[in-house]
Write a protein that holds these residues in place. Structure first.
Motif, PDB file in Angstrom:
ATOM      1  N   ARG A  72       3.338  10.685 -11.306  1.00  0.00           N
ATOM      2  CA  ARG A  72       2.514  11.705 -11.875  1.00  0.00           C
ATOM      3  C   ARG A  72       3.435  12.718 -12.501  1.00  0.00           C
ATOM      4  O   ARG A  72       2.763  13.211 -13.665  1.00  0.00           O
ATOM      5  CB  ARG A  72       1.910  12.152 -10.807  1.00  0.00           C
ATOM      6  CG  ARG A  72       0.571  11.510 -10.371  1.00  0.00           C
ATOM      7  CD  ARG A  72      -0.353  12.782  -9.402  1.00  0.00           C
ATOM      8  NE  ARG A  72       0.465  13.329  -8.572  1.00  0.00           N
ATOM      9  CZ  ARG A  72      -0.244  14.200  -7.561  1.00  0.00           C
ATOM     10  NH1 ARG A  72      -1.496  14.449  -7.656  1.00  0.00           N
ATOM     11  NH2 ARG A  72       0.645  14.838  -6.879  1.00  0.00           N
ATOM     12  N   TYR A  91       2.678   5.985  -7.302  1.00  0.00           N
ATOM     13  CA  TYR A  91       1.822   7.004  -7.855  1.00  0.00           C
ATOM     14  C   TYR A  91       2.306   8.228  -7.768  1.00  0.00           C
ATOM     15  O   TYR A  91       2.176   8.960  -8.942  1.00  0.00           O
ATOM     16  CB  TYR A  91       0.203   6.840  -7.438  1.00  0.00           C
ATOM     17  CG  TYR A  91      -0.471   7.858  -7.870  1.00  0.00           C
ATOM     18  CD1 TYR A  91      -1.039   7.647  -9.224  1.00  0.00           C
ATOM     19  CD2 TYR A  91      -1.023   8.837  -7.132  1.00  0.00           C
ATOM     20  CE1 TYR A  91      -2.046   8.690  -9.575  1.00  0.00           C
ATOM     21  CE2 TYR A  91      -1.877   9.818  -7.568  1.00  0.00           C
ATOM     22  CZ  TYR A  91      -2.447   9.735  -9.013  1.00  0.00           C
ATOM     23  OH  TYR A  91      -3.238  10.661  -9.153  1.00  0.00           O
ATOM     24  N   PHE A  92       2.583   8.981  -6.503  1.00  0.00           N
ATOM     25  CA  PHE A  92       2.759  10.418  -6.473  1.00  0.00           C
ATOM     26  C   PHE A  92       4.432  10.705  -7.272  1.00  0.00           C
ATOM     27  O   PHE A  92       4.367  11.852  -7.758  1.00  0.00           O
ATOM     28  CB  PHE A  92       2.656  10.810  -5.044  1.00  0.00           C
ATOM     29  CG  PHE A  92       1.516  10.986  -4.434  1.00  0.00           C
ATOM     30  CD1 PHE A  92       0.683  11.819  -4.765  1.00  0.00           C
ATOM     31  CD2 PHE A  92       1.020  10.165  -3.567  1.00  0.00           C
ATOM     32  CE1 PHE A  92      -0.493  12.216  -4.447  1.00  0.00           C
ATOM     33  CE2 PHE A  92      -0.001  10.221  -2.895  1.00  0.00           C
ATOM     34  CZ  PHE A  92      -1.039  11.106  -3.342  1.00  0.00           C
ATOM     35  N   THR A  99       2.937   1.298  -3.192  1.00  0.00           N
ATOM     36  CA  THR A  99       2.333   1.801  -4.514  1.00  0.00           C
ATOM     37  C   THR A  99       1.805   3.063  -4.409  1.00  0.00           C
ATOM     38  O   THR A  99       1.895   4.008  -5.621  1.00  0.00           O
ATOM     39  CB  THR A  99       0.821   0.843  -4.634  1.00  0.00           C
ATOM     40  OG1 THR A  99       1.349  -0.392  -4.756  1.00  0.00           O
ATOM     41  CG2 THR A  99       0.131   1.117  -5.941  1.00  0.00           C
ATOM     42  N   THR A 100       1.256   3.508  -3.436  1.00  0.00           N
ATOM     43  CA  THR A 100       0.934   5.145  -3.090  1.00  0.00           C
ATOM     44  C   THR A 100       2.329   6.085  -3.436  1.00  0.00           C
ATOM     45  O   THR A 100       2.127   7.065  -4.260  1.00  0.00           O
ATOM     46  CB  THR A 100       0.599   5.468  -1.669  1.00  0.00           C
ATOM     47  OG1 THR A 100      -0.541   4.567  -1.292  1.00  0.00           O
ATOM     48  CG2 THR A 100      -0.024   6.838  -1.807  1.00  0.00           C
ATOM     49  N   LEU A 101       3.487   5.728  -3.035  1.00  0.00           N
ATOM     50  CA  LEU A 101       4.575   6.418  -3.422  1.00  0.00           C
ATOM     51  C   LEU A 101       5.042   6.365  -4.718  1.00  0.00           C
ATOM     52  O   LEU A 101       5.201   7.623  -5.491  1.00  0.00           O
ATOM     53  CB  LEU A 101       5.671   6.024  -2.662  1.00  0.00           C
ATOM     54  CG  LEU A 101       6.005   6.401  -1.173  1.00  0.00           C
ATOM     55  CD1 LEU A 101       7.079   5.745  -0.375  1.00  0.00           C
ATOM     56  CD2 LEU A 101       6.279   7.735  -0.997  1.00  0.00           C
ATOM     57  N   LEU A 130       0.704  -1.138   0.294  1.00  0.00           N
ATOM     58  CA  LEU A 130       0.005   0.070   0.071  1.00  0.00           C
ATOM     59  C   LEU A 130       0.809   1.359  -0.069  1.00  0.00           C
ATOM     60  O   LEU A 130       0.570   2.127  -0.833  1.00  0.00           O
ATOM     61  CB  LEU A 130      -0.837  -0.056   1.031  1.00  0.00           C
ATOM     62  CG  LEU A 130      -1.851   1.266   1.303  1.00  0.00           C
ATOM     63  CD1 LEU A 130      -2.844   1.063   0.342  1.00  0.00           C
ATOM     64  CD2 LEU A 130      -2.670   1.048   2.807  1.00  0.00           C
ATOM     65  N   ILE A 131       1.981   1.265   0.741  1.00  0.00           N
ATOM     66  CA  ILE A 131       2.600   2.417   1.190  1.00  0.00           C
ATOM     67  C   ILE A 131       3.497   2.723  -0.413  1.00  0.00           C
ATOM     68  O   ILE A 131       3.684   3.764  -0.746  1.00  0.00           O
ATOM     69  CB  ILE A 131       3.693   2.612   2.262  1.00  0.00           C
ATOM     70  CG1 ILE A 131       2.912   2.422   3.375  1.00  0.00           C
ATOM     71  CG2 ILE A 131       4.634   3.472   2.207  1.00  0.00           C
ATOM     72  CD1 ILE A 131       3.722   1.952   4.778  1.00  0.00           C
ATOM     73  N   VAL A 186       2.196   2.318 -12.366  1.00  0.00           N
ATOM     74  CA  VAL A 186       1.946   2.146 -11.230  1.00  0.00           C
ATOM     75  C   VAL A 186       1.373   0.413 -10.847  1.00  0.00           C
ATOM     76  O   VAL A 186       1.597  -0.061  -9.992  1.00  0.00           O
ATOM     77  CB  VAL A 186       0.581   2.908 -10.707  1.00  0.00           C
ATOM     78  CG1 VAL A 186      -0.045   2.702  -9.440  1.00  0.00           C
ATOM     79  CG2 VAL A 186       1.169   4.468 -10.403  1.00  0.00           C
TER      80      VAL A 186
END
Length: 74
Positions: free
Chosen positions: A28, A24-25, A20-22, A17-18, A38
């Protein structure tokens, strides 16, 4: 010291979770097509060393320059 399977699973899914979120950001502003990057990082996040290497490569990539129609200061 024993680590229960439930704890190990929670740690791995927390990392997924962490990471994949990193990803994504970071993606971008550094990649034109964010979704495939991602998705691939989500798959690599289940093996933390691969995930860390992918995050480092993504973080070191130069940002994409976007053209802006507005002038600075307006």
């Amino acid at each position: 010291m024993k680590i229960s399977l439930a704890l190990a699973t929670n740690i791995i899914f927390g990392w997924v979770l962490i990471a994949t979120t990193l990803a994504y950001f970071l993606a971008r502003k550094r990649v034109e097509s964010v979704t495939p990057v991602v998705f691939l990082h989500f798959l690599m996040a289940f093996i933390p060393p691969l995930s860390i290497i992918a995050l480092l490569l993504l973080a070191n990539k130069d940002e994409i320059k976007t053209e802006s129609n507005s002038t600075p200061g307006s």
